[in-house]
Design an enzyme around this catalytic site. Sequence first.
Site, PDB file in Angstrom:
ATOM      1  N   LYS A  23       0.831  -1.208   0.000  1.00  0.00           N
ATOM      2  CA  LYS A  23       0.000   0.000   0.000  1.00  0.00           C
ATOM      3  C   LYS A  23       0.869   1.264   0.000  1.00  0.00           C
ATOM      4  CE  LYS A  23      -1.631   1.394   4.178  1.00  0.00           C
ATOM      5  NZ  LYS A  23      -1.278   2.758   4.545  1.00  0.00           N
ATOM      6  N   ASN A  24       1.843   1.302   0.903  1.00  0.00           N
ATOM      7  CA  ASN A  24       2.607   2.537   1.072  1.00  0.00           C
ATOM      8  C   ASN A  24       3.610   2.793  -0.047  1.00  0.00           C
ATOM      9  OD1 ASN A  24       1.126   3.026   3.321  1.00  0.00           O
ATOM     10  ND2 ASN A  24       2.735   2.529   4.805  1.00  0.00           N
ATOM     11  N   CYS A 118      -4.552  12.519  14.088  1.00  0.00           N
ATOM     12  CA  CYS A 118      -4.965  11.158  13.743  1.00  0.00           C
ATOM     13  C   CYS A 118      -4.757  10.281  14.962  1.00  0.00           C
ATOM     14  CB  CYS A 118      -4.197  10.726  12.502  1.00  0.00           C
ATOM     15  SG  CYS A 118      -3.198   9.299  12.552  1.00  0.00           S
ATOM     16  N   ARG A 123       0.919  14.260  13.802  1.00  0.00           N
ATOM     17  CA  ARG A 123       1.282  14.101  12.391  1.00  0.00           C
ATOM     18  C   ARG A 123       1.142  15.390  11.573  1.00  0.00           C
ATOM     19  NH1 ARG A 123      -0.914   8.510  10.095  1.00  0.00           N
ATOM     20  NH2 ARG A 123       0.901   8.703   8.764  1.00  0.00           N
ATOM     21  N   ASP A 306       5.377   0.457  12.104  1.00  0.00           N
ATOM     22  CA  ASP A 306       4.212  -0.273  11.594  1.00  0.00           C
ATOM     23  C   ASP A 306       4.211  -1.749  12.017  1.00  0.00           C
ATOM     24  OD1 ASP A 306       3.329   2.026  10.413  1.00  0.00           O
ATOM     25  OD2 ASP A 306       3.951   1.499   8.386  1.00  0.00           O
ATOM     26  N   ARG A 398      -8.140  -1.066   5.388  1.00  0.00           N
ATOM     27  CA  ARG A 398      -7.343  -0.028   4.731  1.00  0.00           C
ATOM     28  C   ARG A 398      -6.012  -0.589   4.262  1.00  0.00           C
ATOM     29  NH1 ARG A 398      -6.569   5.170   8.123  1.00  0.00           N
ATOM     30  NH2 ARG A 398      -5.445   5.543   6.186  1.00  0.00           N
TER      31      ARG A 398
HETATM   32  N1  EPU Z   1       6.459  14.553  10.946  1.00  0.00           N
HETATM   33  C1  EPU Z   1       6.507  15.889  11.261  1.00  0.00           C
HETATM   34  N2  EPU Z   1       6.304  16.791  10.247  1.00  0.00           N
HETATM   35  C2  EPU Z   1       6.090  16.418   8.960  1.00  0.00           C
HETATM   36  C3  EPU Z   1       6.052  15.041   8.647  1.00  0.00           C
HETATM   37  C4  EPU Z   1       6.255  14.128   9.668  1.00  0.00           C
HETATM   38  O1  EPU Z   1       6.696  16.280  12.419  1.00  0.00           O
HETATM   39  O2  EPU Z   1       5.915  17.293   8.108  1.00  0.00           O
HETATM   40  C5  EPU Z   1       6.670  13.558  12.027  1.00  0.00           C
HETATM   41  C6  EPU Z   1       5.437  12.672  12.226  1.00  0.00           C
HETATM   42  O3  EPU Z   1       4.482  13.289  13.036  1.00  0.00           O
HETATM   43  C7  EPU Z   1       6.054  11.426  12.836  1.00  0.00           C
HETATM   44  C8  EPU Z   1       7.418  11.344  12.131  1.00  0.00           C
HETATM   45  O4  EPU Z   1       7.678  12.655  11.618  1.00  0.00           O
HETATM   46  O5  EPU Z   1       6.244  11.626  14.202  1.00  0.00           O
HETATM   47  C9  EPU Z   1       7.496  10.344  10.987  1.00  0.00           C
HETATM   48  O6  EPU Z   1       6.386  10.511  10.133  1.00  0.00           O
HETATM   49  P1  EPU Z   1       6.418  10.230   8.581  1.00  0.00           P
HETATM   50  O7  EPU Z   1       6.207  11.525   7.870  1.00  0.00           O
HETATM   51  O8  EPU Z   1       7.640   9.454   8.210  1.00  0.00           O
HETATM   52  O9  EPU Z   1       5.132   9.337   8.403  1.00  0.00           O
HETATM   53  P2  EPU Z   1       4.132   9.384   7.156  1.00  0.00           P
HETATM   54  O10 EPU Z   1       4.903   9.664   5.937  1.00  0.00           O
HETATM   55  O11 EPU Z   1       2.971  10.237   7.490  1.00  0.00           O
HETATM   56  C10 EPU Z   1       4.402   6.851   6.537  1.00  0.00           C
HETATM   57  C11 EPU Z   1       3.490   5.687   6.374  1.00  0.00           C
HETATM   58  C12 EPU Z   1       2.988   5.252   7.747  1.00  0.00           C
HETATM   59  C13 EPU Z   1       4.205   4.883   8.610  1.00  0.00           C
HETATM   60  C14 EPU Z   1       5.171   6.071   8.677  1.00  0.00           C
HETATM   61  C15 EPU Z   1       6.451   5.779   9.426  1.00  0.00           C
HETATM   62  C16 EPU Z   1       2.538   6.042   4.176  1.00  0.00           C
HETATM   63  C17 EPU Z   1       1.353   6.368   3.350  1.00  0.00           C
HETATM   64  N3  EPU Z   1       2.378   6.071   5.501  1.00  0.00           N
HETATM   65  O12 EPU Z   1       3.615   7.897   7.145  1.00  0.00           O
HETATM   66  O13 EPU Z   1       2.187   4.099   7.560  1.00  0.00           O
HETATM   67  O14 EPU Z   1       3.796   4.536   9.910  1.00  0.00           O
HETATM   68  O15 EPU Z   1       5.521   6.502   7.349  1.00  0.00           O
HETATM   69  O16 EPU Z   1       7.109   4.725   8.836  1.00  0.00           O
HETATM   70  O17 EPU Z   1       3.597   5.737   3.653  1.00  0.00           O
HETATM   71  C18 EPU Z   1       0.515   2.533   8.082  1.00  0.00           C
HETATM   72  O18 EPU Z   1       0.697   2.006   6.969  1.00  0.00           O
HETATM   73  O19 EPU Z   1      -0.158   1.987   8.995  1.00  0.00           O
HETATM   74  C19 EPU Z   1       1.103   3.834   8.366  1.00  0.00           C
HETATM   75  C20 EPU Z   1       0.659   4.637   9.318  1.00  0.00           C
END
Ligand code: EPU
Length: 418
Positions: A23-24, A118, A123, A306, A398
């Site tokens: 998915k990701n 969330c 996030r 995850d 999901r």
């Molecule tokens: N963060 C910030 N600011 C930003 C972006 C992120 O502070 O602008 C923080 C987040 O709040 C978090 C950390 O940085 O504390 C890491 O977040 P990241 O941005 O890496 O997460 P994401 O891109 O929103 C993806 C996956 C998630 C997975 C995380 C971490 C996708 C669509 N989602 O989320 O997947 O947990 O990376 O590996 O790729 C899941 O599949 O269940 C899922 C939640």
Amino acid sequence: MEQRIIIQGGNVLCGRVEVSGAKNAALPIMAASLLTDGPCDITNVPDLVDIRTFSTLLQRLGVSVMGREADKLCLQAQTLSSCEAPYELVKTMRASVLVLGPLVARYGQARVSLPGGCAIGVRPIDQHLMGMRALGADIELDNGYVRARARRLRGAHIRFKAPTVTGTENLMMAAALADGRSRLYPAAREPEIVALAEVLNQMGGKVRGAGTDTIDIEGVAALQPFQYAIIPDRIEAGTFAVAAAITGGQVEVAGCRPEHLTAVVQLLRQAGAQVEAADRSLHVARQQPLRALNFATAPYPGVPTDMQAQMMALLALARGTSSIHETVFENRLMHVAELRRMGARINVRRNVATVEGEPGLCGADVMATDLRASACLVIAGLAAQGRTVISQVYHLDRGYEQIEAKLAALGAQIWRQG
Ligand code: EPU
């Protein structure tokens, strides 16, 4: 009536299970279709609610979404009718923010609803916005929406405060069509980032360093359509591996990439499972009792956040005291309260869960609070004595394709009601 998953626990899982596409990895690659006007063919796409939501979002933008037959998807963004990702879609799926970078890069504008909080943490998307600003986009916040505009993006050095997966993906796509060179540091290193870089390079982009903490991108004037098979889902594979281990079974997790699962395999071995890695599969078995261990989640190649909830279910049955430190998200321990209802002994202090292993768990009525928390409850239910009834299973849908059918084929007693 709300759907529920029912598990009659205690069966040992045996056999072979095939892993679906990730998915990701699929979501950013679908977003990359916005960067070109030609038809993009994507295969090994999992049939999941999040993928359908993202298809709906792309359709709203004017992308033609063709052939959701089997695991194929053909996306063509010839002309767009809108540059807006509306609140009603973004609130159901945060990954909708992945259209921001490509829309601004190709069409010069985007209006994307701010995702809001969330279940697993605040996030924010400040790092996505910081990066877009650095590339020259004018960003305004208006009525809960981010409005971004740029006549043409220009390359820049972007320094994240910490690695972000979708932030890195958004900015890779934006920088691929910017004027000049960009550098992303510290970039996320997940396999999904490498997959997106492969797609961008196949499109004629110039992306180097994906998989390391420094990604260099030389912008090009236009990008071509692509054909790509989505990589296997390492989290789904890890989830089945834990399910095999918790039931003391013997399972071949087929069609995965063991090299993407190194940290998970190491934990499973430490916990007492035998894990053999072949070219495209993992063989997981367990005869010995489960052993306690300590771990902290971390960005790739560390233990994935995850997989934290699923590992907690396993350690709830291990001999001794385990410590689990969630370092990526600030509120990703909601499953603890549900596991406790099944007899697990877990205490939480800030972001550290201390798990006192118990000899058994008992079935209970529990509620899924997010995607991976639901997987944890399924795993706990497989090992528990008696019946577990999981509500709010839309979270599970999901991210896990046909999870009941796949587990039932391995010998689990699991079915859906409602
Ligand atoms: N963060 C910030 N600011 C930003 C972006 C992120 O502070 O602008 C923080 C987040 O709040 C978090 C950390 O940085 O504390 C890491 O977040 P990241 O941005 O890496 O997460 P994401 O891109 O929103 C993806 C996956 C998630 C997975 C995380 C971490 C996708 C669509 N989602 O989320 O997947 O947990 O990376 O590996 O790729 C899941 O599949 O269940 C899922 C939640």
